[in-house]
Design an enzyme around this catalytic site. Sequence first.
Site, PDB file in Angstrom:
ATOM      1  N   LYS A 108      -1.003  -4.314  -3.150  1.00  0.00           N
ATOM      2  CA  LYS A 108      -2.290  -3.737  -2.738  1.00  0.00           C
ATOM      3  C   LYS A 108      -2.399  -2.346  -3.349  1.00  0.00           C
ATOM      4  O   LYS A 108      -1.848  -1.386  -2.828  1.00  0.00           O
ATOM      5  CB  LYS A 108      -2.375  -3.701  -1.211  1.00  0.00           C
ATOM      6  CG  LYS A 108      -3.800  -3.593  -0.666  1.00  0.00           C
ATOM      7  CD  LYS A 108      -4.315  -2.186  -0.627  1.00  0.00           C
ATOM      8  CE  LYS A 108      -5.675  -2.102   0.047  1.00  0.00           C
ATOM      9  NZ  LYS A 108      -6.218  -0.722   0.065  1.00  0.00           N
ATOM     10  N   ASP A 146       9.748   5.162 -10.704  1.00  0.00           N
ATOM     11  CA  ASP A 146       9.312   5.743 -11.976  1.00  0.00           C
ATOM     12  C   ASP A 146       9.980   7.086 -12.256  1.00  0.00           C
ATOM     13  O   ASP A 146      10.240   7.422 -13.420  1.00  0.00           O
ATOM     14  CB  ASP A 146       7.790   5.933 -11.975  1.00  0.00           C
ATOM     15  CG  ASP A 146       7.044   4.657 -12.295  1.00  0.00           C
ATOM     16  OD1 ASP A 146       7.685   3.590 -12.348  1.00  0.00           O
ATOM     17  OD2 ASP A 146       5.817   4.726 -12.488  1.00  0.00           O
ATOM     18  N   SER A 194       0.812  -1.203   0.000  1.00  0.00           N
ATOM     19  CA  SER A 194       0.000   0.000   0.000  1.00  0.00           C
ATOM     20  C   SER A 194       0.857   1.270   0.000  1.00  0.00           C
ATOM     21  O   SER A 194       1.474   1.595  -1.005  1.00  0.00           O
ATOM     22  CB  SER A 194      -0.964  -0.044   1.187  1.00  0.00           C
ATOM     23  OG  SER A 194      -2.081   0.776   0.966  1.00  0.00           O
TER      24      SER A 194
END
Length: 445
Positions: free
Chosen positions: A320, A306, A295
């Site tokens: 999740k 990224d 999470s």
Amino acid sequence: MTKLRVLFVSLLAAVGVAVVPFVTAIAMQSARPAEADISLLAGVIQLVNRAYVHPIGPDELTKDALKGMLTRLDPHSDYMDEQEFRRSQADTAGRFGGLGMEISEHNETPKIVSPIDGTPAARAGLEPGDEIVMINHSSTQGVALSEVVSLLRGDPGTSVTITILRGKQQPFDVTLTREIIKVQSVKSKIEPGQIGYVRISQFGGDTADAFKKAINELNQDSKGRIKGLVLDLRDDPGGLLTAAVDVAGDLLDGGPVVSIRGRQASDENLFKAPAHGDMLSGLPVVVLINGASASASEIVAGALQDRRRATIMGTQSFGKGSVQTVIPLEGHGAVRLTTALYYTPSGNSIQDKGIAPDIVVEAPREQQIAGGALLRESSLRGAFANPGPLNPPSGAGTQPPATAEIKPVHSAPIKADLIGKPEDAQLNAAIDHLGQTIGSGTGSR
């Protein structure tokens, strides 16, 4: 969370949980249920009331029908009756004792996803993957997860005995004393070579400030400035979305951190880092993750990966990637409904797949927990598959990670009591990587 629940955190404080009024929720619906469906449900309730062998109150049947309807949608949607909803709110205020672990349901048995550092569960040596087969000598097989949570939770200072099944070992009992869970979510130290080490065990209300303080203290302790940072998110089950965005923002100069996309336009949101947020001015960073990183910790790892700001090391994270909305029903509890998904800056969904490390580093077998491979989001009943990528949101430096060719590794995580210790092989690998990066004179990837 529901069917993936942190025992010391209220449902309303969990990452991705929003609260909307019931009237707003009703306005969101596109079509009313068919009268035939309502009549069928009412008819079955009447039938049970009239013919079942034991008397059952209509309220109980309605509650169970709502729970059944919602829990079959996915692992995280659920219905809380008024008592459960009030208890969750009181838990936020610190009036209920807990054990400090996140549990999920697997094959109708509660299973530990991760104990939290410094809590009764962690001190007792409970491990990810442990199955809770009995509570106070009563079987948990087939018991609803919300009821399991109620049995484990209670007044601070009271005790509960749980029976643990770990791998192929014989079941054994552990007696835990409930307490108000106040976790020091951020710990830090200087490693050799002026490498800073910060461990975040969960993303709480104080985590963002504590992370800033840790970076400042590391710079002071290194007599000037650290040369690199290891951010350890292993066994971190998540927490507050805002804390995750703030921590990632302290290592980024502007641009996207995470976006949320749902069916409704109101469910879409893009969270960005401050324009000059990077407290380390591009110094090299390694983020450690494993199968118990979930999470909020996946949001941070995905953003830094990224944005080419950090090298991710370890093993595949939990996966999740969904957002739950809590909708209060006046006088009748609340609905917790999955309404959206998280996407990393390059537009990749975290759901099901999780975050793949740039460099796979497994814990040596002798350092792995005894319970074997870890439970993942994809193995939960009703979990939905990764929906595929979006077009990336606009922002500087967003590139898909070059991890598609790396085969996911889901090996058992390192023993909790070894995390951050001198013999921690994954940490040592991260420090060695930073040493090579510093020696080559490179910073952000």
